[in-house]
Design an enzyme around this catalytic site. Structure first.
Site, mmCIF file in Angstrom:
data_model
loop_
_atom_site.group_PDB
_atom_site.id
_atom_site.type_symbol
_atom_site.label_atom_id
_atom_site.label_comp_id
_atom_site.label_asym_id
_atom_site.label_seq_id
_atom_site.Cartn_x
_atom_site.Cartn_y
_atom_site.Cartn_z
ATOM 1 N N ARG A 67 59.603 48.925 -91.769
ATOM 2 C CA ARG A 67 60.885 48.236 -91.580
ATOM 3 C C ARG A 67 62.016 49.123 -92.071
ATOM 4 N NH1 ARG A 67 61.596 44.825 -94.879
ATOM 5 N NH2 ARG A 67 59.652 44.733 -96.024
ATOM 6 N N TYR A 86 58.061 49.718 -84.282
ATOM 7 C CA TYR A 86 57.257 49.269 -85.428
ATOM 8 C C TYR A 86 57.278 47.740 -85.534
ATOM 9 C CZ TYR A 86 55.834 47.933 -90.041
ATOM 10 O OH TYR A 86 55.206 47.275 -91.063
ATOM 11 N N GLY A 87 56.116 47.142 -85.730
ATOM 12 C CA GLY A 87 55.950 45.689 -85.718
ATOM 13 C C GLY A 87 57.015 44.895 -86.460
ATOM 14 N N GLY A 88 57.250 45.253 -87.720
ATOM 15 C CA GLY A 88 58.200 44.482 -88.532
ATOM 16 C C GLY A 88 59.609 44.497 -87.969
ATOM 17 N N LYS A 115 59.651 38.658 -88.965
ATOM 18 C CA LYS A 115 60.690 38.772 -89.990
ATOM 19 C C LYS A 115 62.034 38.282 -89.457
ATOM 20 C CE LYS A 115 57.738 40.431 -92.731
ATOM 21 N NZ LYS A 115 57.275 39.602 -93.853
ATOM 22 N N HIS A 125 58.992 33.581 -97.637
ATOM 23 C CA HIS A 125 58.073 34.718 -97.510
ATOM 24 C C HIS A 125 56.822 34.432 -98.351
ATOM 25 C CE1 HIS A 125 57.743 39.428 -97.695
ATOM 26 N NE2 HIS A 125 56.944 38.917 -96.789
ATOM 27 N N SER A 132 56.557 42.424 -99.855
ATOM 28 C CA SER A 132 55.695 43.084 -98.871
ATOM 29 C C SER A 132 54.704 44.024 -99.559
ATOM 30 C CB SER A 132 56.565 43.910 -97.915
ATOM 31 O OG SER A 132 57.578 43.101 -97.395
ATOM 32 N N CYS A 188 52.205 43.515 -101.513
ATOM 33 C CA CYS A 188 51.849 43.220 -102.910
ATOM 34 C C CYS A 188 50.635 42.305 -102.988
ATOM 35 C CB CYS A 188 53.025 42.587 -103.648
ATOM 36 S SG CYS A 188 54.327 43.766 -104.012
ATOM 37 N N THR A 190 48.043 38.980 -98.437
ATOM 38 C CA THR A 190 46.884 38.763 -97.564
ATOM 39 C C THR A 190 45.606 38.672 -98.406
ATOM 40 O OG1 THR A 190 48.050 39.950 -95.833
ATOM 41 C CG2 THR A 190 45.698 39.619 -95.504
ATOM 42 N N ASP A 215 51.691 35.234 -94.818
ATOM 43 C CA ASP A 215 52.978 35.938 -94.957
ATOM 44 C C ASP A 215 54.193 35.017 -94.977
ATOM 45 O OD1 ASP A 215 54.436 38.406 -95.167
ATOM 46 O OD2 ASP A 215 54.962 38.271 -93.051
ATOM 47 N N ASN A 254 51.437 52.566 -94.574
ATOM 48 C CA ASN A 254 51.850 51.271 -94.022
ATOM 49 C C ASN A 254 51.192 51.032 -92.651
ATOM 50 O OD1 ASN A 254 53.306 48.809 -94.144
ATOM 51 N ND2 ASN A 254 54.894 49.650 -92.801
ATOM 52 N N ARG A 306 48.719 49.293 -90.035
ATOM 53 C CA ARG A 306 48.610 47.834 -89.953
ATOM 54 C C ARG A 306 47.473 47.384 -89.044
ATOM 55 N NH1 ARG A 306 52.531 44.471 -92.746
ATOM 56 N NH2 ARG A 306 53.813 45.982 -93.838
ATOM 57 N N ASN A 345 41.373 36.983 -109.410
ATOM 58 C CA ASN A 345 42.624 36.209 -109.489
ATOM 59 C C ASN A 345 42.337 34.708 -109.419
ATOM 60 O OD1 ASN A 345 44.064 38.557 -109.720
ATOM 61 N ND2 ASN A 345 44.518 38.709 -107.536
#
Ligand code: OXD
Ligand code: MN
Length: 601
Positions: free
Chosen positions: A86, A216-218, A225, A245, A267, A269, A272, A294, A383, A385, A512
């Protein structure tokens, strides 16, 4: 350039799903007159259409077919090396006044921007096919569902949007013929994929997005987005709902008690991974299921927040994904997946840094160059994807298609912080939780161009995605809270705290679950916690750490508040609020004063 492929001419029965809504037809006519495509392809989202477009994409090198035995029905796409993330510096919110866009957005005057973009789009699709893609965000019968149309000259966009949204006939049906229906107008053209002519522009008042110069996708899957977050957040404030988000996950105890939580992390972090978490063996009988990875759209119902995932697929970061970090993601991307900018092995498989097993001796890297395991360059872009349908996820939540959404028990904020921020703590109440979100920060990642690893404030993980003034956005959160009789509890987590020698203190991933369990305990009123100046903190025995290989000192460090670090942190909160130039609501300024007072001697 490889993805600026010439026009395609489909056989009869493909590409002719022309909508009947006159407003849509008028708009398409207007864009076609401007961009002058060779032909118009009206997408219906059918299997036959998809197969045809895949065939054409293979012929034109937009896609490379992967080994059918290793990754069935899957493809590799390489974007231009200058176009892999992005571009926040070229992303604009074009509201009538600069104040409406606020201090955190790049603002541009709408009429000047329309003029500039029209200039760039003039004749831009000559010799190319213009695709018209109807889609729905959210389950089709949801009161939160929104319709969008994306016009694009990229087949990769069509193929990806079919995975990421409910695309085609279903959207046309839901839209119907009402000339005043609400729908989003999205225009995308690759132009010549030059960073000099790359602009991602939002016109919230017109429910319009224009994106040029990127593949690019984003930047180009305008559903994501651009619509679901930037335009979505603007509509959400106007219509009294929330576009956030956040991942959404379900967690069910062995006794069958179920909660849903929404978690906002910036993003790349680990949204997913968290959304697909597999509990460790110690948590026998516990189940975590994914609603979304997301984006969450939430509305008030019976005094609670209910959420839907507006998307239909996952556009996730590949590097680091493995059977150890995320087995459910590995199973999701084992078939029917489009990979972008990963490495291509000699046996037609895909490879990336962090995948299970040994690196291949030789591969073609994300740029299309020879690569060997001795190379100092990365084989996959950091990045890179996957685009994969959510139905591939073995842990998909059964409530994912529920139009009314799933009830949210907890909202979690989190970022990458090497220091200062404890593993987990709970806000005292909603407004305090809004403060936690408003002041959250994270070390930057490769999901956006620019320096990686710099701590930046990223309120609610929405800094790059809030489509209006951030002060009004904070106020909107406060206003929503005041309408909830049964608000979600709010938490902050940090999986990324490091020891003095730079090692992660917490194992993360499936472990987690131990933090999630404490969060659920708190929601059920059973979890212990100590009141601290920052919120309710678990003590080590409030967390279930059985069968976890971690030493006591690490746990103490993970949960400790270092007063010197917090004084700096609170000063950084003030600096951030000050930098916003007076838009921060008084209620949040008060929260900061209270926090600071908690650290006074
Ligand atoms: C994403 C992002 O792709 O946040 O989800 O950048
Ligand atoms: Mn995201």
């Amino acid at each position: 350039m490889k993805n600026l492929a010439p026009a395609i001419f489909p056989p009869k029965g493909i590409g002719d799903a022309k909508p009947s809504n006159k407003a849509v037809l008028d708009w398409v006519h207007e864009i076609a007159t401007l961009t002058q495509p060779e032909n118009i392809f009206w997408c219906d989202g059918s299997e036959r259409e998809n197969e045809f477009l895949i065939g054409e994409s293979l012929k034109q090198n937009v896609l490379i077919e992967l080994n059918e035995k290793k990754v069935p029905h899957s493809y590799l796409h390489r974007s231009s090396p200058n176009d892999v993330a992005r571009v926040e510096q070229f992303t604009f919110v074009c509201t009538p006044t600069k104040e409406e866009a606020g201090p955190t957005n790049n603002w541009a005057d709408p009429s000047e921007t329309y003029t500039k973009l029209r200039g760039l789009l003039e004749g831009a699709m000559r010799g190319r096919t213009m695709f018209v893609i109807p889609y729905i965000m959210g389950p089709a019968d949801s009161p939160l569902a929104k319709i969008g149309f994306e016009i694009t000259d990229s087949k990769y966009v069509v193929l990806s949007l079919r995975i990421m949204t409910r695309m085609g006939e279903i959207a046309l049906k839901r839209l119907g013929n009402d000339p005043n229906a609400e729908w989003n107008r999205g225009v995308h053209s690759l132009l010549d994929v030059s960073p000099e002519r790359r602009f991602i522009c939002h016109f919230p008042q017109d429910n319009t997005i224009i994106s040029v110069g990127s593949g690019y996708g984003g930047n180009v899957l305008l559903s994501k987005k651009c619509l679901a977050l930037r335009i979505g957040s603007y509509l959400a404030r106007k219509q009294n709902w929330m576009a956030e988000h956040t991942l959404i996950l379900g967690v069910e105890s062995p006794e069958g008690r179920k909660h849903y939580v929404a978690a906002a992390f910036p993003s790349a972090c680990g949204k997913t991974n968290f959304a697909m978490l597999i509990p460790p063996a110690h948590f026998k009988g516990w189940k975590v299921t994914t609603v979304g990875d997301d984006i969450g759209w939430m509305r008030i119902r019976d005094g609670r927040l209910y959420a839907v995932n507006p998307e239909n697929g996952y556009f996730g970061v590949v590097p680091g994904t493995s059977n150890k970090s995320n087995p459910n993601a590995m199973r999701s991307i084992a078939h029917d997946t489009i990979y972008t900018n990963v490495a291509f092995t000699d046996d037609g498989d895909v490879w990336w840094e962090g995948k299970d097993g040994k690196p291949p001796a030789h591969a073609i890297d994300w740029r299309g160059n020879d690569w060997t395991s001795q190379s100092s360059e990365k084989a996959a872009h950091p990045n890179s994807r996957f685009t994969t349908p959510m139905r591939n996820n073995p842990a998909l939540d059964p409530g994912v298609e529920k139009g009314e959404g799933v009830p949210i028990s907890a909202i979690i904020f989190g970022g990458r912080r090497s220091d200062t921020v404890p593993l987990v703590y709970q806000a005292f109440d909603w407004n305090h939780g809004v403060y936690l979100g408003a002041t959250m920060a994270s070390e930057t990642t490769a999901a956006a161009t620019g320096a990686v690893g710099r701590v930046r404030r990223d309120p609610m993980a929405m800094l790059p995605f809030c489509g209006y003034n951030i002060g009004d956005y904070f106020q909107h959160w406060l206003d929503i809270g005041s309408q909830l009789t049964n608000p979600p509890l709010i938490f902050n987590v940090n999986w990324f705290r490091k020891s003095a020698d730079g090692k992660f203190l917490w194992p993360g991933f499936g472990e987690n679950m131990r933090v999630l369990k404490w969060i659920i305990d708190r929601c059920e009123g059973s979890g212990g916690g100590l009141k601290s100046p920052v919120g309710w903190l678990p003590s080590p025995h409030d967390l279930d750490l059985a069968e976890l290989d971690i030493n006591h000192n690490a746990v103490d460090e993970l949960l400790c508040l270092d007063h010197e670090e917090w004084k700096k942190e609170i000063a950084a909160h003030k600096e951030f609020f000050d930098s916003l130039g007076g838009v921060v609501p008084e209620a949040l300024q008060k929260q900061r004063e209270q926090l600071a007072a908690g650290f006074e001697p």
